[in-house]
Design a protein around this motif. Structure first.
Motif, PDB file in Angstrom:
ATOM      1  N   LYS A  80      60.488  31.036  31.499  1.00 51.41           N
ATOM      2  CA  LYS A  80      59.771  30.361  32.578  1.00 51.41           C
ATOM      3  C   LYS A  80      59.859  31.164  33.869  1.00 51.41           C
ATOM      4  O   LYS A  80      58.873  31.316  34.592  1.00 51.41           O
ATOM      5  N   LYS A  82      58.057  24.777  22.767  1.00 46.88           N
ATOM      6  CA  LYS A  82      59.305  24.561  23.493  1.00 46.88           C
ATOM      7  C   LYS A  82      60.398  24.160  22.508  1.00 46.88           C
ATOM      8  O   LYS A  82      60.230  23.221  21.747  1.00 46.88           O
ATOM      9  N   LYS A 120      68.392  19.197  24.927  1.00 43.81           N
ATOM     10  CA  LYS A 120      68.399  20.048  26.116  1.00 43.81           C
ATOM     11  C   LYS A 120      67.625  21.323  25.835  1.00 43.81           C
ATOM     12  O   LYS A 120      67.471  21.755  24.694  1.00 43.81           O
ATOM     13  N   LYS A 121      67.130  21.927  26.891  1.00 48.15           N
ATOM     14  CA  LYS A 121      66.406  23.185  26.769  1.00 48.15           C
ATOM     15  C   LYS A 121      67.386  24.331  26.526  1.00 48.15           C
ATOM     16  O   LYS A 121      68.523  24.290  26.955  1.00 48.15           O
ATOM     17  N   THR A 122      66.885  25.346  25.850  1.00 44.27           N
ATOM     18  CA  THR A 122      67.696  26.537  25.641  1.00 44.27           C
ATOM     19  C   THR A 122      67.607  27.447  26.854  1.00 44.27           C
ATOM     20  O   THR A 122      66.686  27.353  27.667  1.00 44.27           O
ATOM     21  N   ASP A 125      64.300  29.493  27.121  1.00 41.62           N
ATOM     22  CA  ASP A 125      63.132  28.864  27.733  1.00 41.62           C
ATOM     23  C   ASP A 125      63.165  28.979  29.253  1.00 41.62           C
ATOM     24  O   ASP A 125      62.137  29.208  29.898  1.00 41.62           O
ATOM     25  N   GLU A 126      64.359  28.812  29.832  1.00 37.43           N
ATOM     26  CA  GLU A 126      64.481  28.936  31.287  1.00 37.43           C
ATOM     27  C   GLU A 126      64.181  30.358  31.735  1.00 37.43           C
ATOM     28  O   GLU A 126      63.507  30.584  32.740  1.00 37.43           O
ATOM     29  N   SER A 184      60.738  29.782  18.264  1.00 37.08           N
ATOM     30  CA  SER A 184      61.484  28.551  18.526  1.00 37.08           C
ATOM     31  C   SER A 184      62.833  28.524  17.804  1.00 37.08           C
ATOM     32  O   SER A 184      63.500  27.487  17.817  1.00 37.08           O
ATOM     33  N   ARG A 204      64.184  22.848  21.750  1.00 36.10           N
ATOM     34  CA  ARG A 204      65.276  22.057  22.311  1.00 36.10           C
ATOM     35  C   ARG A 204      66.380  21.945  21.279  1.00 36.10           C
ATOM     36  O   ARG A 204      66.123  21.923  20.077  1.00 36.10           O
TER      37      ARG A 204
END
Length: 236
Positions: free
Chosen positions: A157, A186, A148-150, A153-154, A38, A188
């Motif tokens: 996924k 997750k 916001k997501k990093t 992570d995208e 993380s 952020r």
């Protein structure tokens, strides 16, 4: 591949192929590994960020056991591995904290704000949204607190979706099933000041549109009231 000098080409395919993707937390569920997964890589250029992320992904990352000396201010302020400049010196010089390339040459990942900077930014944003309706003010505060997501992570996924569609047989299937069931941490990151200002502008535009519609509704209601008054006068 042949050992003949100059023969660096190979026509056959790879002999040993991995059937399952490597997972650094498959057999390591320690808090240290979860913190590394993380960890938000910042204050470095995109190339150095990819190098550090590769080290974390394949368990090659070696965190610092004690603060490291900055090469500019000569103070023991560096707490991130593979950095040669502290946070303050890197931001002041606008260079990568690892390879020392200038921000004019490469794109540097913005640093994560400190608690003092977050508090200062929150006070500034609350002052800007003071005139907003309660609904829009709460929506903006939720947007700011959520973050916001990093990009990592995208990407993970997308990789998980791709791996889930591929059929895997044998013991690798059990490992994949067990890994999917385990919850992932997750990460952020907070929104930047420019992103928050852009969100405020968007809410202002929506507010203006709703205000125009509200004016037209008021005019319509006033016309109805006039009609009602005229009808009541006629009845009398």
């Amino acid at each position: 591949m042949s050992t003949q000098r100059g023969n660096a080409s190979r026509t056959r395919a790879q002999k040993h192929k991995n059937r399952t993707v490597f997972k650094n937390d498959l057999h390591d569920k320690t808090p240290m590994q979860q913190r590394l997964n993380s960890l938000h890589i910042s204050e470095v250029c995109q190339h150095c960020k990819g190098v550090i992320e590769w080290k974390i992904k394949y368990k090659k990352y070696k965190p610092l056991t004690q603060p490291k000396t900055c090469t500019k201010c000569l103070q023991k302020k560096i707490r991130k591995a593979y950095h040669v400049l502290c946070r303050e010196c890197a931001l002041e010089a606008r260079v990568c904290a690892k390879c020392l390339k200038s921000a004019d040459e490469v794109e540097i990942e913005p640093a994560k704000p400190t608690p003092e900077e977050e508090l200062k930014l929150k006070v500034e944003m609350e002052r800007l949204i003071k005139s907003f309706p309660e609904r829009k003010r709460r929506a903006f505060l939720r947007y700011m607190d959520k973050g916001k997501k990093t990009q990592d992570d995208e990407l993970e996924k997308d990789e998980d979706n791709e791996n889930g569609t591929d059929p895997v047989a044998g013991e690798g299937e059990d490992h994949d099933t067990e890994a999917v069931k385990m919850p992932k941490v997750k990460s952020r990151v907070p929104h930047t000041r420019d992103e928050l200002l852009l969100k405020i502008e968007q809410l202002k535009l929506k507010d203006d549109d709703n205000f125009d519609g509200f004016d037209s509704d008021e005019d319509y209601d006033d016309d109805d009231d006039d009609d009602d008054d005229s009808l009541s006068g006629a009845e009398e």
